[in-house]
Design a protein around this motif. Structure first.
Motif, PDB file in Angstrom:
ATOM      1  N   ARG A  82       0.801  -1.220   0.000  1.00 34.56           N
ATOM      2  CA  ARG A  82       0.000   0.000   0.000  1.00 34.56           C
ATOM      3  C   ARG A  82       0.837   1.275   0.000  1.00 34.56           C
ATOM      4  O   ARG A  82       0.413   2.291  -0.554  1.00 34.56           O
ATOM      5  N   ALA A  83       1.987   1.226   0.656  1.00 28.85           N
ATOM      6  CA  ALA A  83       2.716   2.480   0.907  1.00 28.85           C
ATOM      7  C   ALA A  83       3.982   2.664   0.083  1.00 28.85           C
ATOM      8  O   ALA A  83       4.566   3.745   0.097  1.00 28.85           O
ATOM      9  N   CYS A  84       4.439   1.612  -0.601  1.00 29.80           N
ATOM     10  CA  CYS A  84       5.694   1.755  -1.344  1.00 29.80           C
ATOM     11  C   CYS A  84       5.459   1.622  -2.844  1.00 29.80           C
ATOM     12  O   CYS A  84       4.634   0.824  -3.270  1.00 29.80           O
ATOM     13  N   ASP A  85       6.183   2.425  -3.614  1.00 29.13           N
ATOM     14  CA  ASP A  85       6.157   2.284  -5.070  1.00 29.13           C
ATOM     15  C   ASP A  85       6.897   1.002  -5.440  1.00 29.13           C
ATOM     16  O   ASP A  85       7.854   0.636  -4.779  1.00 29.13           O
ATOM     17  N   PRO A  86       6.450   0.370  -6.565  1.00 34.61           N
ATOM     18  CA  PRO A  86       7.118  -0.875  -6.975  1.00 34.61           C
ATOM     19  C   PRO A  86       8.606  -0.678  -7.263  1.00 34.61           C
ATOM     20  O   PRO A  86       9.394  -1.593  -7.093  1.00 34.61           O
ATOM     21  N   ASP A  87       8.981   0.550  -7.702  1.00 32.55           N
ATOM     22  CA  ASP A  87      10.388   0.752  -8.055  1.00 32.55           C
ATOM     23  C   ASP A  87      11.193   1.394  -6.914  1.00 32.55           C
ATOM     24  O   ASP A  87      12.312   1.847  -7.110  1.00 32.55           O
ATOM     25  N   GLU A  88      10.600   1.431  -5.732  1.00 36.69           N
ATOM     26  CA  GLU A  88      11.319   1.999  -4.599  1.00 36.69           C
ATOM     27  C   GLU A  88      12.473   1.068  -4.201  1.00 36.69           C
ATOM     28  O   GLU A  88      12.335  -0.148  -4.266  1.00 36.69           O
ATOM     29  N   THR A  89      13.595   1.637  -3.778  1.00 35.39           N
ATOM     30  CA  THR A  89      14.756   0.803  -3.446  1.00 35.39           C
ATOM     31  C   THR A  89      14.473  -0.041  -2.202  1.00 35.39           C
ATOM     32  O   THR A  89      13.629   0.299  -1.381  1.00 35.39           O
ATOM     33  N   TYR A  90      15.206  -1.174  -2.095  1.00 32.41           N
ATOM     34  CA  TYR A  90      15.101  -2.021  -0.902  1.00 32.41           C
ATOM     35  C   TYR A  90      15.300  -1.178   0.353  1.00 32.41           C
ATOM     36  O   TYR A  90      14.585  -1.303   1.337  1.00 32.41           O
ATOM     37  N   GLN A  91      16.348  -0.342   0.267  1.00 29.07           N
ATOM     38  CA  GLN A  91      16.721   0.458   1.421  1.00 29.07           C
ATOM     39  C   GLN A  91      15.576   1.366   1.869  1.00 29.07           C
ATOM     40  O   GLN A  91      15.263   1.446   3.056  1.00 29.07           O
ATOM     41  N   ALA A  92      14.929   2.027   0.903  1.00 28.76           N
ATOM     42  CA  ALA A  92      13.831   2.930   1.233  1.00 28.76           C
ATOM     43  C   ALA A  92      12.667   2.154   1.856  1.00 28.76           C
ATOM     44  O   ALA A  92      12.048   2.602   2.828  1.00 28.76           O
ATOM     45  N   GLN A  93      12.376   0.969   1.305  1.00 24.89           N
ATOM     46  CA  GLN A  93      11.281   0.152   1.840  1.00 24.89           C
ATOM     47  C   GLN A  93      11.582  -0.306   3.269  1.00 24.89           C
ATOM     48  O   GLN A  93      10.726  -0.273   4.145  1.00 24.89           O
ATOM     49  N   ILE A  94      12.828  -0.730   3.484  1.00 23.42           N
ATOM     50  CA  ILE A  94      13.222  -1.202   4.814  1.00 23.42           C
ATOM     51  C   ILE A  94      13.123  -0.077   5.833  1.00 23.42           C
ATOM     52  O   ILE A  94      12.582  -0.240   6.928  1.00 23.42           O
ATOM     53  N   LYS A  95      13.612   1.103   5.446  1.00 24.42           N
ATOM     54  CA  LYS A  95      13.571   2.245   6.367  1.00 24.42           C
ATOM     55  C   LYS A  95      12.131   2.599   6.737  1.00 24.42           C
ATOM     56  O   LYS A  95      11.822   2.869   7.895  1.00 24.42           O
ATOM     57  N   LYS A  96      11.243   2.586   5.743  1.00 23.11           N
ATOM     58  CA  LYS A  96       9.829   2.892   6.001  1.00 23.11           C
ATOM     59  C   LYS A  96       9.233   1.880   6.977  1.00 23.11           C
ATOM     60  O   LYS A  96       8.518   2.245   7.920  1.00 23.11           O
ATOM     61  N   LEU A  97       9.517   0.594   6.732  1.00 23.98           N
ATOM     62  CA  LEU A  97       8.954  -0.469   7.576  1.00 23.98           C
ATOM     63  C   LEU A  97       9.366  -0.296   9.040  1.00 23.98           C
ATOM     64  O   LEU A  97       8.543  -0.365   9.947  1.00 23.98           O
ATOM     65  N   LEU A  98      10.670  -0.082   9.263  1.00 25.40           N
ATOM     66  CA  LEU A  98      11.153   0.032  10.640  1.00 25.40           C
ATOM     67  C   LEU A  98      10.562   1.272  11.310  1.00 25.40           C
ATOM     68  O   LEU A  98      10.239   1.245  12.497  1.00 25.40           O
ATOM     69  N   LEU A  99      10.426   2.347  10.514  1.00 23.31           N
ATOM     70  CA  LEU A  99       9.914   3.606  11.057  1.00 23.31           C
ATOM     71  C   LEU A  99       8.434   3.494  11.416  1.00 23.31           C
ATOM     72  O   LEU A  99       7.999   3.928  12.476  1.00 23.31           O
ATOM     73  N   VAL A 100       7.673   2.878  10.540  1.00 17.29           N
ATOM     74  CA  VAL A 100       6.225   2.794  10.739  1.00 17.29           C
ATOM     75  C   VAL A 100       5.878   1.845  11.895  1.00 17.29           C
ATOM     76  O   VAL A 100       5.015   2.137  12.713  1.00 17.29           O
ATOM     77  N   PHE A 101       6.592   0.713  11.963  1.00 13.30           N
ATOM     78  CA  PHE A 101       6.266  -0.263  13.004  1.00 13.30           C
ATOM     79  C   PHE A 101       7.133  -0.096  14.255  1.00 13.30           C
ATOM     80  O   PHE A 101       6.967  -0.818  15.235  1.00 13.30           O
ATOM     81  N   GLU A 102       8.060   0.877  14.211  1.00 13.28           N
ATOM     82  CA  GLU A 102       8.900   1.210  15.355  1.00 13.28           C
ATOM     83  C   GLU A 102       9.498  -0.042  15.974  1.00 13.28           C
ATOM     84  O   GLU A 102       9.405  -0.272  17.184  1.00 13.28           O
ATOM     85  N   TYR A 103      10.120  -0.837  15.113  1.00 15.24           N
ATOM     86  CA  TYR A 103      10.573  -2.138  15.561  1.00 15.24           C
ATOM     87  C   TYR A 103      11.684  -2.635  14.640  1.00 15.24           C
ATOM     88  O   TYR A 103      11.592  -2.476  13.418  1.00 15.24           O
ATOM     89  N   SER A 104      12.739  -3.220  15.227  1.00 15.56           N
ATOM     90  CA  SER A 104      13.804  -3.811  14.417  1.00 15.56           C
ATOM     91  C   SER A 104      13.344  -5.178  13.916  1.00 15.56           C
ATOM     92  O   SER A 104      13.564  -6.201  14.558  1.00 15.56           O
ATOM     93  N   ILE A 105      12.689  -5.171  12.789  1.00 11.33           N
ATOM     94  CA  ILE A 105      12.159  -6.405  12.191  1.00 11.33           C
ATOM     95  C   ILE A 105      13.332  -7.338  11.865  1.00 11.33           C
ATOM     96  O   ILE A 105      14.326  -6.896  11.291  1.00 11.33           O
ATOM     97  N   PRO A 106      13.256  -8.633  12.263  1.00 10.00           N
ATOM     98  CA  PRO A 106      14.356  -9.556  11.979  1.00 10.00           C
ATOM     99  C   PRO A 106      14.704  -9.563  10.487  1.00 10.00           C
ATOM    100  O   PRO A 106      13.807  -9.498   9.633  1.00 10.00           O
ATOM    101  N   SER A 107      16.012  -9.662  10.199  1.00  9.98           N
ATOM    102  CA  SER A 107      16.473  -9.494   8.816  1.00  9.98           C
ATOM    103  C   SER A 107      15.898 -10.542   7.863  1.00  9.98           C
ATOM    104  O   SER A 107      15.622 -10.239   6.709  1.00  9.98           O
ATOM    105  N   ARG A 108      15.673 -11.783   8.343  1.00  9.64           N
ATOM    106  CA  ARG A 108      15.165 -12.800   7.407  1.00  9.64           C
ATOM    107  C   ARG A 108      13.725 -12.480   7.003  1.00  9.64           C
ATOM    108  O   ARG A 108      13.313 -12.743   5.872  1.00  9.64           O
ATOM    109  N   ILE A 109      12.959 -11.855   7.913  1.00  6.27           N
ATOM    110  CA  ILE A 109      11.587 -11.454   7.569  1.00  6.27           C
ATOM    111  C   ILE A 109      11.615 -10.278   6.608  1.00  6.27           C
ATOM    112  O   ILE A 109      10.910 -10.253   5.597  1.00  6.27           O
ATOM    113  N   LEU A 110      12.465  -9.283   6.911  1.00  6.77           N
ATOM    114  CA  LEU A 110      12.600  -8.120   6.019  1.00  6.77           C
ATOM    115  C   LEU A 110      12.972  -8.559   4.615  1.00  6.77           C
ATOM    116  O   LEU A 110      12.414  -8.087   3.633  1.00  6.77           O
ATOM    117  N   ALA A 111      13.940  -9.497   4.545  1.00 11.36           N
ATOM    118  CA  ALA A 111      14.418  -9.977   3.248  1.00 11.36           C
ATOM    119  C   ALA A 111      13.274 -10.617   2.469  1.00 11.36           C
ATOM    120  O   ALA A 111      13.121 -10.405   1.271  1.00 11.36           O
TER     121      ALA A 111
END
Ligand code: ZN
Ligand code: ZN
Ligand code: ZN
Length: 244
Positions: A82-111
């Motif tokens: 819902r919140a990320c463009d398909p061409d958004e970089t991995y890095q931008a998506q990861i940063k948004k996720l951690l910021l929105v959920f205020e949580y260090s999501i485990p790397s294997r889940i993020l991946a």
């Protein structure tokens, strides 16, 4: 304040996320026998007598943990959709996720969610104290150590792709003479080709710390080219500034 639809789904997703994390914490602290007797000592739960008395419920906590993890992946995936463009970089998506959920999501889940490697996902963390997403220090050091490819190519051409210290062509790297200057626009004068052996020496034995043994560009060239460039620098004060 009235929340628009765009904010409502986000609030619902964040609430769902918080509930799942709470549930996972509870599962983690529940004894493996499955009983709810928190007052028992941990090792009591494993005793033969306790098992006979009905401590074993046969409940599959491993299964519940897997279910929670799947649900978390679902929450993150919905957010990205819902919140990320398909061409958004991995890095931008990861940063948004951690910021929105205020949580260090485990790397294997993020991946899994953004589709990058676990090694890349591991580079970021949520800093709960400062309420920011930060790139981990080792990651920053590693990344900053790499000169932009186009610039590195020019440096290799200039130095004939040979170590400026021993002229070896074995496993050459483009080294930052003064690491502190990596943040600004990296200039040719701050880069030099080194072989792997000399590169390790330049970093005092461990490349990944990002530290160098030379306090200045002058010291670097005195080390790399004690005869040629160093003496030229000493005799001609005016050329100093070029290498500073
Ligand atoms: Zn028990
Ligand atoms: Zn060398
Ligand atoms: Zn280096």
């Amino acid at each position: 304040m009235e929340l628009g639809d765009s904010q409502r789904w986000l609030t619902e997703l964040r609430n769902r996320h918080a509930a799942l994390l709470k549930q996972r914490r509870e599962v983690r602290f529940r004894p493996s026998c499955g009983c709810n007797n928190q007052k028992r000592q941990d090792n009591d739960h494993g005793s033969a007598r306790h098992r006979r008395d009905g401590g074993e419920t046969g409940y599959d906590f491993g299964g519940e943990r897997d279910w929670i993890e799947n649900e978390l992946v679902g929450v993150y995936t919905e957010y990205v959709g819902r919140a990320c463009d398909p061409d958004e970089t991995y890095q931008a998506q990861i940063k948004k996720l951690l910021l929105v959920f205020e949580y260090s999501i485990p790397s294997r889940i993020l991946a899994e969610v953004v589709g990058c490697s676990a090694g890349h996902a591991r580079r970021f963390e949520w800093d709960a104290e400062q309420q920011i997403v930060r790139e981990k220090q080792w990651s920053r050091k590693q990344r900053e150590h790499q000169a932009p490819p186009a610039l590195a190519k020019r440096v290799r051409e200039r130095d004939d792709d040979r170590c400026v210290r021993c002229e070896s062509t074995e496993q050459t790297v483009v080294h930052h003479i003064d690491p502190a200057r990596q943040d600004g626009p990296a200039v040719m004068e701050n880069l030099a080709v080194l072989c792997n052996r000399c590169h390790v020496i330049a970093h005092g034995g461990a490349v990944n710390t990002g530290e160098v043994i030379h306090g200045s560009t002058r010291q670097f060239w005195a080390w790399a080219e004690p005869d040629a460039r160093w003496s030229a620098l000493n005799n001609e004060q005016t050329t100093f500034d070029v290498f500073r």
